[in-house]
Write a protein that holds these residues in place. Structure first.
Motif, PDB file in Angstrom:
ATOM      1  N   MET A  72       0.809  -1.034  -0.048  1.00 23.34           N
ATOM      2  CA  MET A  72      -0.354  -0.250   0.296  1.00 23.34           C
ATOM      3  C   MET A  72       1.268   0.758  -0.264  1.00 23.34           C
ATOM      4  O   MET A  72      -0.164   2.679  -0.533  1.00 23.34           O
ATOM      5  CB  MET A  72      -0.600  -0.166   0.918  1.00 23.34           C
ATOM      6  N   ILE A  73       1.434   0.809   0.819  1.00 19.36           N
ATOM      7  CA  ILE A  73       2.708   2.755   1.362  1.00 19.36           C
ATOM      8  C   ILE A  73       4.066   2.364   0.279  1.00 19.36           C
ATOM      9  O   ILE A  73       4.739   1.483   0.124  1.00 19.36           O
ATOM     10  CB  ILE A  73       2.627   2.380   2.164  1.00 19.36           C
ATOM     11  N   THR A  74       4.508   3.451  -0.416  1.00 13.66           N
ATOM     12  CA  THR A  74       5.761   3.850  -1.153  1.00 13.66           C
ATOM     13  C   THR A  74       5.957   5.262  -0.131  1.00 13.66           C
ATOM     14  O   THR A  74       5.811   5.631   0.292  1.00 13.66           O
ATOM     15  CB  THR A  74       5.850   3.183  -2.303  1.00 13.66           C
ATOM     16  N   VAL A  75       8.261   4.421   0.313  1.00 12.55           N
ATOM     17  CA  VAL A  75       8.787   5.649   0.765  1.00 12.55           C
ATOM     18  C   VAL A  75       9.795   5.835   0.264  1.00 12.55           C
ATOM     19  O   VAL A  75      10.658   5.393  -0.074  1.00 12.55           O
ATOM     20  CB  VAL A  75       9.338   5.466   1.511  1.00 12.55           C
ATOM     21  N   LYS A  85      -7.934   1.793  -1.471  1.00 13.87           N
ATOM     22  CA  LYS A  85      -8.778   1.876  -2.456  1.00 13.87           C
ATOM     23  C   LYS A  85     -10.204   2.517  -3.352  1.00 13.87           C
ATOM     24  O   LYS A  85     -10.710   2.588  -4.188  1.00 13.87           O
ATOM     25  CB  LYS A  85     -10.084   0.843  -1.493  1.00 13.87           C
ATOM     26  N   LEU A  86      -9.695   4.217  -2.157  1.00  7.56           N
ATOM     27  CA  LEU A  86     -10.228   5.089  -3.467  1.00  7.56           C
ATOM     28  C   LEU A  86      -8.826   5.900  -3.827  1.00  7.56           C
ATOM     29  O   LEU A  86      -9.993   7.028  -4.559  1.00  7.56           O
ATOM     30  CB  LEU A  86     -11.382   6.093  -2.302  1.00  7.56           C
ATOM     31  N   GLY A  87      -7.906   5.812  -4.081  1.00  9.88           N
ATOM     32  CA  GLY A  87      -7.485   5.929  -4.915  1.00  9.88           C
ATOM     33  C   GLY A  87      -5.880   6.129  -4.063  1.00  9.88           C
ATOM     34  O   GLY A  87      -5.154   5.495  -3.815  1.00  9.88           O
ATOM     35  N   LYS A  88      -4.726   7.877  -4.404  1.00  9.80           N
ATOM     36  CA  LYS A  88      -4.134   7.606  -4.066  1.00  9.80           C
ATOM     37  C   LYS A  88      -3.384   8.844  -3.318  1.00  9.80           C
ATOM     38  O   LYS A  88      -4.362   9.652  -4.211  1.00  9.80           O
ATOM     39  CB  LYS A  88      -2.855   7.178  -5.503  1.00  9.80           C
ATOM     40  N   THR A  89      -2.313   8.908  -2.406  1.00 13.25           N
ATOM     41  CA  THR A  89      -2.698   9.997  -1.581  1.00 13.25           C
ATOM     42  C   THR A  89      -1.389   9.974  -1.191  1.00 13.25           C
ATOM     43  O   THR A  89      -0.615   9.613  -0.855  1.00 13.25           O
ATOM     44  CB  THR A  89      -3.580   9.773  -0.080  1.00 13.25           C
ATOM     45  N   VAL A  90      -0.472  11.451  -1.695  1.00 15.57           N
ATOM     46  CA  VAL A  90       0.817  11.708  -0.650  1.00 15.57           C
ATOM     47  C   VAL A  90       0.188  12.457   0.432  1.00 15.57           C
ATOM     48  O   VAL A  90       0.139  13.153   0.670  1.00 15.57           O
ATOM     49  CB  VAL A  90       1.753  12.838  -1.618  1.00 15.57           C
ATOM     50  N   MET A  91       1.045  11.556   1.126  1.00  8.66           N
ATOM     51  CA  MET A  91       0.984  12.290   2.890  1.00  8.66           C
ATOM     52  C   MET A  91       1.581  13.642   3.283  1.00  8.66           C
ATOM     53  O   MET A  91       2.683  13.722   2.273  1.00  8.66           O
ATOM     54  CB  MET A  91       1.308  11.260   3.964  1.00  8.66           C
ATOM     55  N   PRO A  92       1.195  14.574   3.939  1.00  2.33           N
ATOM     56  CA  PRO A  92       1.768  15.741   4.312  1.00  2.33           C
ATOM     57  C   PRO A  92       2.386  15.310   5.400  1.00  2.33           C
ATOM     58  O   PRO A  92       2.338  14.892   5.781  1.00  2.33           O
ATOM     59  CB  PRO A  92       0.381  16.508   4.396  1.00  2.33           C
ATOM     60  N   LYS A  93       3.925  16.357   5.648  1.00  5.70           N
ATOM     61  CA  LYS A  93       5.001  16.193   6.215  1.00  5.70           C
ATOM     62  C   LYS A  93       4.582  16.912   7.667  1.00  5.70           C
ATOM     63  O   LYS A  93       3.831  17.798   7.530  1.00  5.70           O
ATOM     64  CB  LYS A  93       6.171  16.251   5.323  1.00  5.70           C
ATOM     65  N   ARG A 162     -12.544   6.012   6.693  1.00  4.17           N
ATOM     66  CA  ARG A 162     -13.077   4.644   6.724  1.00  4.17           C
ATOM     67  C   ARG A 162     -12.977   4.575   5.388  1.00  4.17           C
ATOM     68  O   ARG A 162     -14.085   5.455   5.047  1.00  4.17           O
ATOM     69  CB  ARG A 162     -13.743   4.217   7.839  1.00  4.17           C
ATOM     70  N   ASP A 163     -12.836   3.783   4.663  1.00  4.48           N
ATOM     71  CA  ASP A 163     -12.953   3.963   3.066  1.00  4.48           C
ATOM     72  C   ASP A 163     -14.563   2.810   2.869  1.00  4.48           C
ATOM     73  O   ASP A 163     -14.640   3.153   1.361  1.00  4.48           O
ATOM     74  CB  ASP A 163     -11.795   3.077   2.467  1.00  4.48           C
ATOM     75  N   SER A 164     -14.892   2.624   3.648  1.00  3.82           N
ATOM     76  CA  SER A 164     -16.300   2.163   3.537  1.00  3.82           C
ATOM     77  C   SER A 164     -16.891   3.603   3.495  1.00  3.82           C
ATOM     78  O   SER A 164     -18.364   3.379   2.638  1.00  3.82           O
ATOM     79  CB  SER A 164     -17.103   1.130   4.428  1.00  3.82           C
ATOM     80  N   TYR A 165     -16.615   4.696   3.489  1.00  2.42           N
ATOM     81  CA  TYR A 165     -17.624   5.853   3.405  1.00  2.42           C
ATOM     82  C   TYR A 165     -17.741   6.460   1.740  1.00  2.42           C
ATOM     83  O   TYR A 165     -18.055   7.026   0.822  1.00  2.42           O
ATOM     84  CB  TYR A 165     -16.797   6.900   3.729  1.00  2.42           C
ATOM     85  N   VAL A 180      -6.687  10.130   3.322  1.00  2.19           N
ATOM     86  CA  VAL A 180      -5.758   8.482   2.961  1.00  2.19           C
ATOM     87  C   VAL A 180      -7.560   7.508   3.534  1.00  2.19           C
ATOM     88  O   VAL A 180      -7.872   8.413   4.455  1.00  2.19           O
ATOM     89  CB  VAL A 180      -4.699   8.743   3.694  1.00  2.19           C
ATOM     90  N   ALA A 181      -7.248   7.216   2.920  1.00  5.55           N
ATOM     91  CA  ALA A 181      -8.707   5.697   3.340  1.00  5.55           C
ATOM     92  C   ALA A 181      -8.259   4.579   3.522  1.00  5.55           C
ATOM     93  O   ALA A 181      -7.368   4.507   2.872  1.00  5.55           O
ATOM     94  CB  ALA A 181      -9.311   5.815   2.451  1.00  5.55           C
ATOM     95  N   PHE A 182      -8.303   4.018   4.822  1.00  9.44           N
ATOM     96  CA  PHE A 182      -8.132   2.365   4.989  1.00  9.44           C
ATOM     97  C   PHE A 182      -9.605   1.630   5.830  1.00  9.44           C
ATOM     98  O   PHE A 182     -10.495   2.076   6.272  1.00  9.44           O
ATOM     99  CB  PHE A 182      -7.393   2.756   6.595  1.00  9.44           C
ATOM    100  N   ASN A 183      -9.080   0.254   5.421  1.00 10.34           N
ATOM    101  CA  ASN A 183      -9.758  -0.234   5.769  1.00 10.34           C
ATOM    102  C   ASN A 183      -9.557  -0.402   7.530  1.00 10.34           C
ATOM    103  O   ASN A 183      -8.965  -1.453   7.328  1.00 10.34           O
ATOM    104  CB  ASN A 183     -10.227  -1.788   4.591  1.00 10.34           C
ATOM    105  N   VAL A 184     -10.918  -0.038   7.801  1.00 12.50           N
ATOM    106  CA  VAL A 184     -10.698  -0.315   9.473  1.00 12.50           C
ATOM    107  C   VAL A 184     -11.398  -1.893  10.048  1.00 12.50           C
ATOM    108  O   VAL A 184     -10.763  -2.332  10.669  1.00 12.50           O
ATOM    109  CB  VAL A 184     -10.882   0.633  10.222  1.00 12.50           C
ATOM    110  N   ASN A 185     -11.870  -2.244   9.138  1.00 13.37           N
ATOM    111  CA  ASN A 185     -12.205  -4.032   8.871  1.00 13.37           C
ATOM    112  C   ASN A 185     -10.661  -4.966   9.599  1.00 13.37           C
ATOM    113  O   ASN A 185     -11.360  -5.487   9.699  1.00 13.37           O
ATOM    114  CB  ASN A 185     -14.057  -4.140   8.147  1.00 13.37           C
ATOM    115  N   LYS A 186      -9.994  -4.624   8.929  1.00 12.63           N
ATOM    116  CA  LYS A 186      -8.895  -5.201   8.913  1.00 12.63           C
ATOM    117  C   LYS A 186      -8.204  -4.368   9.988  1.00 12.63           C
ATOM    118  O   LYS A 186      -6.966  -3.952   9.966  1.00 12.63           O
ATOM    119  CB  LYS A 186      -7.977  -5.664   7.117  1.00 12.63           C
TER     120      LYS A 186
END
Length: 362
Positions: A72-75, A85-93, A162-165, A180-186
């Motif tokens: 999921m994550i690249t550094v 699941k919903l796209g790609k997000t560049v995390m703010p610092k 939560r990505d279910s939204y 950024v979205a995550f599947n909190v069920n996992k």
């Protein structure tokens, strides 16, 4: 005679003289059920509760979780990108004003500061969130409508959802701040994913190891106390009774995957048809479990009338059929809080494990 789940060769329980091996009324025979299970489930049913074997199992589990997060994550340098699941997000610092949409559990578990989330007085996290002065975001659960104007007024520099939204909510939130979205069920993947996305994977790994230590303690205690007996999870709703499967429901899968609790045949039948967990009252006598966890009603955010489900369970406990169940006869029934047991997140699961430990692990 103990009602044990056979975990070896087909027909072993018959040879050993255990009960519950013959045909079930309106159901499948034990042999037919076991023959229909996939290899993953058969392997799960044969796991050991030896402490060293549990350590090996959880080490592999952590490695699998890390592998999932790595996908999921690249550094690259100091840039962290999350593909979800919903796209790609560049995390703010170094975000300072984080708003959370239904991912409060992993944030509290990681002890990461955030300014707003969603909760109510029925939430198992109410005390933790209110003590931290977390602002409450308005969400309509019937329509899954988020108060975007309220979130915008908070001037967040990051939103964790939560990505279910869904995609529409993600797009709308992304116009306010990086989202950024995550599947909190996992639960485990979500927790480590959030920690890694925020640049603190070591903190996520440490918290997961603590989680596994809690699970190991509970697992060994239950194994010692239950002595090979099976357990089932029954949920009472306003219009039906649901018997949850062994490994096909993210609500109670921690009981099998982490705690290695063995299921009765009737539960395994639901794994073969996981899309329909409803059972009739007339079939309850087939529920040959030594221990029974019972939940009445809905989650903390549901608009359903909780009182109806509670009354239905109260009435069930007076029914003659209910009193024929082995778990009821032995006094091995634990009535749990549905708002907790329906929740997702490692804190929710730790609290559910504590329920089991307090009832049958001491």
């Amino acid at each position: 005679m103990k009602r044990l789940l056979f975990s070896g060769l087909l027909g072993a329980c018959v040879l050993l003289g255990f009960t519950g091996c013959g045909p079930q009324e309106n159901g499948m025979t034990h042999e037919a059920i076991y023959a229909s299970l996939d290899d993953k489930m058969k392997a799960a049913l044969e796991r050991s509760n030896d402490p060293k074997e549990i350590d090996k199992e959880f080490k592999k589990r952590l490695a699998a979780t890390k592998k999932a997060v790595d996908k999921m994550i690249t550094v690259e340098g100091d840039t962290i990108t999350v593909t979800h699941k919903l796209g790609k997000t560049v995390m703010p610092k170094n975000p300072q004003r984080i708003v959370v949409v239904r991912a409060e559990d992993p944030m509290i578990a990681l002890d990461i500061p955030f300014i707003a989330g969603n909760y109510n007085e029925k939430s198992y996290l109410y005390k933790e969130l209110s003590e931290r002065n977390i602002q409450n975001i308005s969400i309509n659960d019937e329509t899954k409508t988020i108060n975007y104007e309220q979130i915008q007024s908070l001037h967040p520099d990051l939103i964790i959802m939560r990505d279910s939204y869904g995609k529409a909510a993600f797009n709308a939130l992304s116009k306010i701040a990086p989202t950024v979205a995550f599947n909190v069920n996992k639960e485990e993947t979500a927790l480590l994913g959030i920690a890694t996305a925020l640049g603190m994977p070591e903190k996520g790994e440490a918290r997961l190891k603590e989680y596994y230590a809690n699970a190991k303690k509970t697992r060994i205690a239950l194994a010692n106390h239950m002595n090979g007996e099976t357990m089932a999870f029954l949920r009472i709703l306003n219009k039906e009774y649901r018997l949850y499967p062994y490994m096909k429901s993210d609500m109670n899968i921690f009981m099998s995957e982490l705690l290695n609790i063995k299921p009765p045949d009737m539960v395994l039948e639901t794994d073969l048809n996981p899309t329909n967990n409803a059972i009739s009252l007339e079939r309850l006598p087939d529920l040959d479990a030594g221990y029974l966890v019972v939940s009445a009603g809905y989650g903390a955010t549901s608009a359903n009338n909780q009182n109806i489900a509670d009354q239905k369970l109260d009435n069930l406990e007076k029914d003659a059929l209910w009193k024929t169940l082995p778990a009821v006869k032995e006094g091995h029934v634990l009535r749990v809080d549905s708002t907790l047991w329906m929740a997702h997140g490692i804190i929710a699961k730790e609290k559910a494990m504590q329920d089991l430990y307090n009832a049958w692990g001491k």
